[in-house]
Design an enzyme around this catalytic site. Structure first.
Site, PDB file in Angstrom:
ATOM      1  N   GLY A   1      25.161  31.661  -5.782  1.00  0.00           N
ATOM      2  CA  GLY A   1      26.609  31.555  -5.656  1.00  0.00           C
ATOM      3  C   GLY A   1      27.219  30.816  -6.826  1.00  0.00           C
ATOM      4  O   GLY A   1      26.687  30.810  -7.939  1.00  0.00           O
ATOM      5  N   SER A   2      28.317  30.164  -6.578  1.00  0.00           N
ATOM      6  CA  SER A   2      29.073  29.502  -7.639  1.00  0.00           C
ATOM      7  C   SER A   2      28.427  28.181  -8.038  1.00  0.00           C
ATOM      8  O   SER A   2      27.678  27.561  -7.270  1.00  0.00           O
ATOM      9  CB  SER A   2      30.511  29.240  -7.174  1.00  0.00           C
ATOM     10  OG  SER A   2      30.523  28.240  -6.161  1.00  0.00           O
ATOM     11  N   THR A   3      28.739  27.744  -9.248  1.00  0.00           N
ATOM     12  CA  THR A   3      28.238  26.459  -9.742  1.00  0.00           C
ATOM     13  C   THR A   3      28.768  25.309  -8.893  1.00  0.00           C
ATOM     14  O   THR A   3      28.037  24.360  -8.583  1.00  0.00           O
ATOM     15  CB  THR A   3      28.651  26.268 -11.213  1.00  0.00           C
ATOM     16  OG1 THR A   3      28.139  27.353 -11.985  1.00  0.00           O
ATOM     17  CG2 THR A   3      28.116  24.960 -11.762  1.00  0.00           C
TER      18      THR A   3
ATOM     19  N   VAL B   1      29.647  25.209  -5.671  1.00  0.00           N
ATOM     20  CA  VAL B   1      28.945  25.078  -4.397  1.00  0.00           C
ATOM     21  C   VAL B   1      27.473  24.756  -4.625  1.00  0.00           C
ATOM     22  O   VAL B   1      26.851  24.032  -3.850  1.00  0.00           O
ATOM     23  CB  VAL B   1      29.108  26.359  -3.564  1.00  0.00           C
ATOM     24  CG1 VAL B   1      28.341  26.247  -2.244  1.00  0.00           C
ATOM     25  CG2 VAL B   1      30.579  26.631  -3.288  1.00  0.00           C
ATOM     26  N   GLY B   2      26.909  25.276  -5.708  1.00  0.00           N
ATOM     27  CA  GLY B   2      25.517  24.980  -6.019  1.00  0.00           C
ATOM     28  C   GLY B   2      25.257  23.495  -6.172  1.00  0.00           C
ATOM     29  O   GLY B   2      24.220  22.974  -5.739  1.00  0.00           O
TER      30      GLY B   2
ATOM     31  N   GLU C   1      20.689  30.015  -8.234  1.00  0.00           N
ATOM     32  CA  GLU C   1      21.135  31.075  -9.149  1.00  0.00           C
ATOM     33  C   GLU C   1      22.650  31.036  -9.140  1.00  0.00           C
ATOM     34  O   GLU C   1      23.288  31.474  -8.178  1.00  0.00           O
ATOM     35  CB  GLU C   1      20.636  32.451  -8.708  1.00  0.00           C
ATOM     36  CG  GLU C   1      21.073  33.565  -9.658  1.00  0.00           C
ATOM     37  CD  GLU C   1      20.769  34.959  -9.150  1.00  0.00           C
ATOM     38  OE1 GLU C   1      21.519  35.890  -9.511  1.00  0.00           O
ATOM     39  OE2 GLU C   1      19.801  35.115  -8.384  1.00  0.00           O
TER      40      GLU C   1
ATOM     41  N   CYS D   1      26.005  39.689 -10.672  1.00  0.00           N
ATOM     42  CA  CYS D   1      25.431  38.545 -11.389  1.00  0.00           C
ATOM     43  C   CYS D   1      25.201  38.854 -12.864  1.00  0.00           C
ATOM     44  O   CYS D   1      25.190  37.951 -13.696  1.00  0.00           O
ATOM     45  CB  CYS D   1      24.119  38.115 -10.728  1.00  0.00           C
ATOM     46  SG  CYS D   1      22.847  39.392 -10.713  1.00  0.00           S
TER      47      CYS D   1
END
Length: 447
Positions: free
Chosen positions: A291-293, A295-296, A313, A347
């Site tokens: 997902g997004s940076t 939320v990561g 990822e 992606c």
């Protein structure tokens, strides 16, 4: 195999046969080997159990007659509204699980993992073969459900949901055991009296939090790796594509039963951020997040409380670079796919196009011509479409802001640039008159 054929040729040559006779016999040997391979492969395929997963009416229908969903209305906390982004047709509600329910699911997975960790590679391969066989024989159903839940076209679903998923399953079936088998290692001169080997031990329960862009592939990808390596897995699907998991989970459940695997070896979570947090902190042994940076970072922070291993990822800003000697006949179709496949929600999509100045005009002219002719609209039941809808709420508005900002700074719009005529025909499908349809756009930017 090839070595056997070469051996046969050697034997024939040693008997001093005429060259044409040797070639004829060699051709016959190759043909017989090919027939044998096909027969063995066909028999092997037929021996794989076939599962049956009945479709519900809204999963089987090419077109629906359903009410229009209106974004912006706050849903009950225990429900997730589901709708087709390309038509805004309401599909129903999915359950928003509570943190307590998620932790109970993890506990059930722990029990299943204790059984599966001692399973044979033969049984693990059997499970993956059953899944692969169903996927190959039910492509249309899988793609239809994906298109309805995420707004992509059925052709895009074939590429992103079927082809890559089948290839990954096929690789694990053929190579997984070899990769995971114990292997010897040198102990070094100082420990010459010792032996060393590497063993891959199942971790237990894997948690996977996956996005909405490829709802089928994104669940089978972590499932296949987890079960092949002897683990149980709990997959949290995106709240933006929670309708399709009803069908996809039935596929997995049927495959588990046919393979003789524990019923709760693979489980699914639907819910919002609190459900995801509960999964990461609920006692799992490994976390996979795509997902997004932004939320990561939160996932990594939550996992750090128990030092749970994490694989992330995250999003990027992929550059598509075209050099001066590029063959535009090859590059232009690839660039179109890189930009517009699944409306760019991919992606590996191209997000920055850097073109050499010598071919800049020619490249932009050819790409713009194709973009202007792309067909966009409802992805099921309205004829062939080249582009569907953007799935994530607010994505169309975000893209429009980016275009407007670029134009204000000197960019020239060569194609699109505004929500297309299809969107205007949706007759106020939401409170603010917008849905997920953003016209394929191309801008000329010179620096």
């Amino acid at each position: 195999g090839l070595s056997c054929i070469m051996d046969v040729l050697g034997v024939l040559s040693s008997h001093q046969l005429a060259p044409e006779t040797v070639l004829a016999l060699a051709g016959l040997a190759v043909a017989l080997a090919a027939v044998l391979y096909v027969l063995v492969d066909a028999f092997s395929y037929k021996s794989i159990p076939a599962i049956r997963v009945p479709l519900k009416d809204d999963e089987a229908a090419e077109q629906l007659s359903a009410e229009t969903y209106t974004p912006g209305v706050t849903p009950p906390k225990d429900k997730i509204p589901c709708y087709d982004p390309s038509t805004m047709q309401f599909l129903g509600y999915a359950k928003a699980m509570t943190p307590a329910e998620v932790k109970e699911i993890v506990a059930q997975g722990k029990k299943a993992s204790q059984v599966w960790r001692s399973s044979s590679f033969q049984q693990r391969r059997k499970l993956l073969k059953i899944l692969l066989k169903y996927i190959i024989t039910h492509q249309q159903d899988i793609c239809r459900v994906s298109a309805r839940d995420s707004g992509k076209t059925p052709l895009e679903a074939v590429l992103g949901e079927i082809v890559v998923t089948a290839e990954k399953l096929n690789w694990l079936i053929r190579e997984g055991e070899q990769v995971l088998k114990p292997c010897q290692r040198g102990a070094g001169v100082m420990a010459f009296y010792k032996t060393a080997r590497v063993e891959w031990v199942p971790m237990g329960v894997v948690a996977a939090i996956v996005p909405w862009n490829w709802p089928f592939h994104n669940i089978i990808n972590p499932i296949s790796a987890a079960v092949m390596s002897g683990n149980a897995i709990v997959v949290k699907v995106s709240e933006h594509t929670s309708w399709s998991i009803d069908y996809y989970s039935r596929i997995v459940k049927a495959a588990l039963a046919a393979a003789g695997a524990p019923e709760l070896l693979v489980q699914f979570v639907t819910g919002y951020g609190d459900a995801g947090h509960a999964l990461v902190t609920g006692g799992v042994d490994k976390v996979v997040f795509v997902g997004s940076t932004e939320v990561g970072k939160k996932v990594m922070a939550a996992a750090s409380e128990r030092l749970t291993p994490v694989t992330l990822e995250l999003g990027g800003k992929d550059a598509f670079i075209v050099c001066e000697d590029a063959d535009l006949n090859q590059v232009v179709p690839i660039a179109i796919k890189a930009a517009f496949l699944n409306c760019g929600q991919n992606c590996a999509s191209g997000e920055r196009f850097i073109i050499h100045q010598i071919i800049y005009d020619q490249f932009t002219q050819r790409v713009a011509e194709i973009a202007r002719g792309m067909r966009q609209g409802p992805t099921l039941g309205a004829g062939a479409m080249d582009a569907g809808a953007m799935c994530m709420p607010g994505s169309v508005e975000k893209v429009q802001r980016l275009i407007d900002d670029a134009v204000s700074k000197g960019a020239t719009v060569l194609a699109g640039g505004r929500q297309g005529h299809v969107q205007q025909q949706q007759q106020q499908q939401s409170a603010n008159g917008t849905n997920g349809l953003a016209a394929p756009s191309l801008m000329r930017v010179t620096r």
